[in-house]
Motif scaffolding. Structure first.
Motif, mmCIF file in Angstrom:
data_model
loop_
_atom_site.group_PDB
_atom_site.id
_atom_site.type_symbol
_atom_site.label_atom_id
_atom_site.label_comp_id
_atom_site.label_asym_id
_atom_site.label_seq_id
_atom_site.Cartn_x
_atom_site.Cartn_y
_atom_site.Cartn_z
ATOM 1 N N VAL A 134 -5.694 -3.241 4.346
ATOM 2 C CA VAL A 134 -6.709 -2.732 3.433
ATOM 3 C C VAL A 134 -6.063 -2.607 2.062
ATOM 4 C CG1 VAL A 134 -8.138 -0.734 2.840
ATOM 5 C CG2 VAL A 134 -8.002 -1.511 5.210
ATOM 6 N N VAL A 135 -6.741 -3.076 1.014
ATOM 7 C CA VAL A 135 -6.194 -3.048 -0.338
ATOM 8 C C VAL A 135 -6.686 -1.789 -1.043
ATOM 9 C CG1 VAL A 135 -5.967 -4.271 -2.524
ATOM 10 C CG2 VAL A 135 -6.212 -5.567 -0.384
ATOM 11 N N LEU A 136 -5.736 -0.965 -1.499
ATOM 12 C CA LEU A 136 -6.045 0.296 -2.158
ATOM 13 C C LEU A 136 -5.498 0.253 -3.576
ATOM 14 C CD1 LEU A 136 -7.265 3.142 -1.491
ATOM 15 C CD2 LEU A 136 -4.915 3.906 -1.111
ATOM 16 N N ALA A 137 -6.375 0.431 -4.565
ATOM 17 C CA ALA A 137 -5.982 0.376 -5.974
ATOM 18 C C ALA A 137 -6.024 1.765 -6.589
ATOM 19 C CB ALA A 137 -6.910 -0.559 -6.742
ATOM 20 N N LEU A 138 -4.973 2.113 -7.347
ATOM 21 C CA LEU A 138 -4.904 3.380 -8.066
ATOM 22 C C LEU A 138 -4.777 3.060 -9.560
ATOM 23 C CD1 LEU A 138 -3.534 3.916 -5.120
ATOM 24 C CD2 LEU A 138 -2.884 6.084 -6.137
ATOM 25 N N THR A 139 -5.848 3.323 -10.293
ATOM 26 C CA THR A 139 -5.888 3.043 -11.720
ATOM 27 C C THR A 139 -5.767 4.347 -12.493
ATOM 28 O OG1 THR A 139 -7.386 1.189 -11.284
ATOM 29 C CG2 THR A 139 -7.214 1.967 -13.568
ATOM 30 N N PRO A 140 -4.774 4.488 -13.381
ATOM 31 C CA PRO A 140 -4.588 5.763 -14.081
ATOM 32 C C PRO A 140 -5.758 6.087 -15.002
ATOM 33 C CG PRO A 140 -3.142 4.079 -14.991
ATOM 34 C CD PRO A 140 -3.760 3.489 -13.760
ATOM 35 N N ARG A 141 -6.055 7.377 -15.132
ATOM 36 C CA ARG A 141 -7.121 7.834 -16.005
ATOM 37 C C ARG A 141 -6.622 8.115 -17.430
ATOM 38 N NH1 ARG A 141 -11.535 8.993 -12.842
ATOM 39 N NH2 ARG A 141 -11.145 9.385 -10.621
ATOM 40 N N ASP A 142 -5.319 7.923 -17.664
ATOM 41 C CA ASP A 142 -4.739 8.148 -18.985
ATOM 42 C C ASP A 142 -3.600 7.138 -19.177
ATOM 43 O OD1 ASP A 142 -2.320 9.155 -17.746
ATOM 44 O OD2 ASP A 142 -3.316 11.079 -17.465
ATOM 45 N N PRO A 143 -2.985 7.078 -20.353
ATOM 46 C CA PRO A 143 -1.938 6.083 -20.600
ATOM 47 C C PRO A 143 -0.532 6.534 -20.203
ATOM 48 C CG PRO A 143 -2.444 7.212 -22.641
ATOM 49 C CD PRO A 143 -3.383 7.771 -21.611
ATOM 50 N N TYR A 144 -0.409 7.644 -19.470
ATOM 51 C CA TYR A 144 0.898 8.245 -19.238
ATOM 52 C C TYR A 144 1.562 7.808 -17.938
ATOM 53 C CZ TYR A 144 -1.084 11.259 -22.818
ATOM 54 O OH TYR A 144 -1.692 11.726 -23.959
ATOM 55 N N ARG A 145 0.907 6.929 -17.162
ATOM 56 C CA ARG A 145 1.463 6.498 -15.873
ATOM 57 C C ARG A 145 1.030 5.064 -15.592
ATOM 58 N NH1 ARG A 145 -0.268 11.672 -13.888
ATOM 59 N NH2 ARG A 145 -1.196 11.937 -15.946
ATOM 60 N N TYR A 146 1.665 4.459 -14.591
ATOM 61 C CA TYR A 146 1.370 3.074 -14.229
ATOM 62 C C TYR A 146 0.234 3.003 -13.214
ATOM 63 C CZ TYR A 146 5.979 1.839 -16.174
ATOM 64 O OH TYR A 146 7.068 1.653 -16.983
ATOM 65 N N ALA A 147 -0.408 1.837 -13.167
ATOM 66 C CA ALA A 147 -1.339 1.534 -12.089
ATOM 67 C C ALA A 147 -0.553 1.055 -10.873
ATOM 68 C CB ALA A 147 -2.327 0.463 -12.530
ATOM 69 N N ALA A 148 -1.114 1.249 -9.698
ATOM 70 C CA ALA A 148 -0.457 0.829 -8.453
ATOM 71 C C ALA A 148 -1.484 0.208 -7.518
ATOM 72 C CB ALA A 148 0.211 2.016 -7.766
ATOM 73 N N GLU A 149 -0.994 -0.701 -6.682
ATOM 74 C CA GLU A 149 -1.835 -1.284 -5.637
ATOM 75 C C GLU A 149 -1.037 -1.326 -4.341
ATOM 76 O OE1 GLU A 149 -4.409 -4.925 -6.215
ATOM 77 O OE2 GLU A 149 -3.003 -5.712 -4.715
ATOM 78 N N PHE A 150 -1.660 -0.894 -3.262
ATOM 79 C CA PHE A 150 -1.038 -0.913 -1.941
ATOM 80 C C PHE A 150 -1.883 -1.771 -1.003
ATOM 81 C CE2 PHE A 150 0.224 3.183 -3.748
ATOM 82 C CZ PHE A 150 1.595 3.187 -3.524
ATOM 83 N N GLN A 151 -1.203 -2.568 -0.181
ATOM 84 C CA GLN A 151 -1.864 -3.198 0.950
ATOM 85 C C GLN A 151 -1.361 -2.473 2.197
ATOM 86 O OE1 GLN A 151 -2.531 -7.339 1.269
ATOM 87 N NE2 GLN A 151 -2.471 -7.706 -0.941
ATOM 88 N N ILE A 152 -2.280 -1.789 2.857
ATOM 89 C CA ILE A 152 -1.956 -0.854 3.925
ATOM 90 C C ILE A 152 -2.324 -1.457 5.270
ATOM 91 C CG2 ILE A 152 -2.366 1.483 4.773
ATOM 92 C CD1 ILE A 152 -3.340 2.181 1.930
ATOM 93 N N ASP A 153 -1.389 -1.407 6.213
ATOM 94 C CA ASP A 153 -1.626 -1.917 7.557
ATOM 95 C C ASP A 153 -2.836 -1.215 8.176
ATOM 96 O OD1 ASP A 153 -0.406 -3.529 9.929
ATOM 97 O OD2 ASP A 153 -0.817 -1.544 10.756
ATOM 98 N N SER A 154 -3.794 -1.996 8.638
ATOM 99 C CA SER A 154 -5.044 -1.426 9.138
ATOM 100 C C SER A 154 -4.855 -0.555 10.369
ATOM 101 C CB SER A 154 -6.039 -2.555 9.460
ATOM 102 O OG SER A 154 -6.333 -3.307 8.303
#
Length: 320
Positions: A134-154
């Motif tokens: 399953v692809v999980l995306a974390l998009t920051p709400r401010d410019p102070y951190r990086y975005a991340a994406e995880f592919q998680i074993d189902s």
């Protein structure tokens, strides 16, 4: 007739709520999977255009203690043993091996508050190492951190691929399994080789309260102080103070090293997602070099370094 738009809005809200709940559920599975599941495998670690291949053995003991062995499979021989999250021995370039092993461990802290700082969404499904993810995306709400994406074993919730992205969507770092076996790991596979040298852990308590010695006038929202420590400088043997912060996903540390009157310039560097920014702080004892190191944007680290001050501060929450 006017009820139809209202029903559509309400239905859309229900769908959004269901998607948000699904994303949070996967986030929680991701947070706990490595504390519950034994596995072994091979992964590729990419940073700054450089690739390395690693083998990992990860065993969860009946007591709940986690033991790991990491071995670089190409280039120079590099090995590390970690028990309960702490390095016990390391060989080769400790900075390189520690960087790779750090990326195999998701934060143990609760991920419940991440929604305050990231937009968390399930964006699809894929396959990694012949396993459904399953692809999980974390998009920051401010410019102070990086975005991340995880592919998680189902099936297990283990992260089989993770990437960090800058504000332009460019990849800064990638870890991706190419082979993984889920299940018990033979204890003998966790035994270090003779080349793996023990890592000393300082047993002497800090000589002072580090939080009373230093503070920041500004921190990125969501980052809180997680630990403090002191350790000898590798150059001067002076005690170096350390403050460590994280937001549940990303983290950084601030080191304070006495200068004894030496004149130094502000500096900054970046390797993949990891930045280091140093700034001189004047003190009555001849000044201190404050160095911010972590996986945060360079501009964030520079602002933190500029905000560091001697003394305990007023404990108020800084504004963005």
């Amino acid at each position: 007739m006017r009820a139809l738009p209202l029903l559509a809005v309400f239905g859309g809200w229900l769908v959004q709520s269901a998607h948000a709940a699904e994303a949070q559920d996967w986030l929680q599975r991701l947070a706990s999977a490595e504390q519950q599941q034994s596995f072994q495998g091979t992964f590729i670690y990419e940073r700054n255009g450089s690739f390395s291949t690693h083998q990992i053995w990860h065993r969860v003991e009946s007591s709940g203690e986690v033991r790991e062995r990491l071995l670089q499979a190409d280039g120079s021989y590099q090995e590390a043993i970690r028990v309960a999250g702490q390095l016990r021995c390391v060989s080769g370039d400790s900075a390189v091996i520690a960087g790779a092993i750090e990326q195999t461990q998701t934060k143990n802290a609760s991920f419940k508050s991440l929604g305050n700082w990231y937009d968390v969404q399930v964006t699809g499904a894929s396959r990694i190492a012949n396993r459904d993810t399953v692809v999980l995306a974390l998009t920051p709400r401010d410019p102070y951190r990086y975005a991340a994406e995880f592919q998680i074993d189902s099936q297990t919730g283990l992260p089989l691929k993770s990437i960090l992205l800058n504000d332009k969507g460019q990849m800064l770092e990638r870890l991706q399994f190419v082979q993984v076996d889920i299940g018990d790991v033979v204890p003998s596979m966790l035994q270090p080789s003779a080349a793996c040298k023990p890592v000393s852990v300082a047993a002497t308590p800090p000589s002072k309260d580090v939080t009373q010695a230093w503070h920041s006038d500004w921190l990125p929202p969501g980052f809180t102080l997680k630990s403090t420590s002191q350790s000898p400088s590798s150059v001067t043997q002076d005690l170096v103070d350390r403050l460590t912060y994280d937001d549940g996903l990303s983290g950084f540390s601030v080191f304070f090293e006495p200068l004894h009157g030496a004149q130094v310039e502000t500096s900054h560097s970046q390797l993949g997602p990891t930045v280091a920014v140093s700034k001189r702080i004047p003190t009555d004892e001849g000044g201190v070099m404050a160095t911010v190191v972590g996986e945060i944007p360079l501009g964030t680290a520079e602002r933190i370094a500029l905000s560091m001050r001697a003394g305990p501060g007023d404990k108020r929450q800084a504004t963005p």
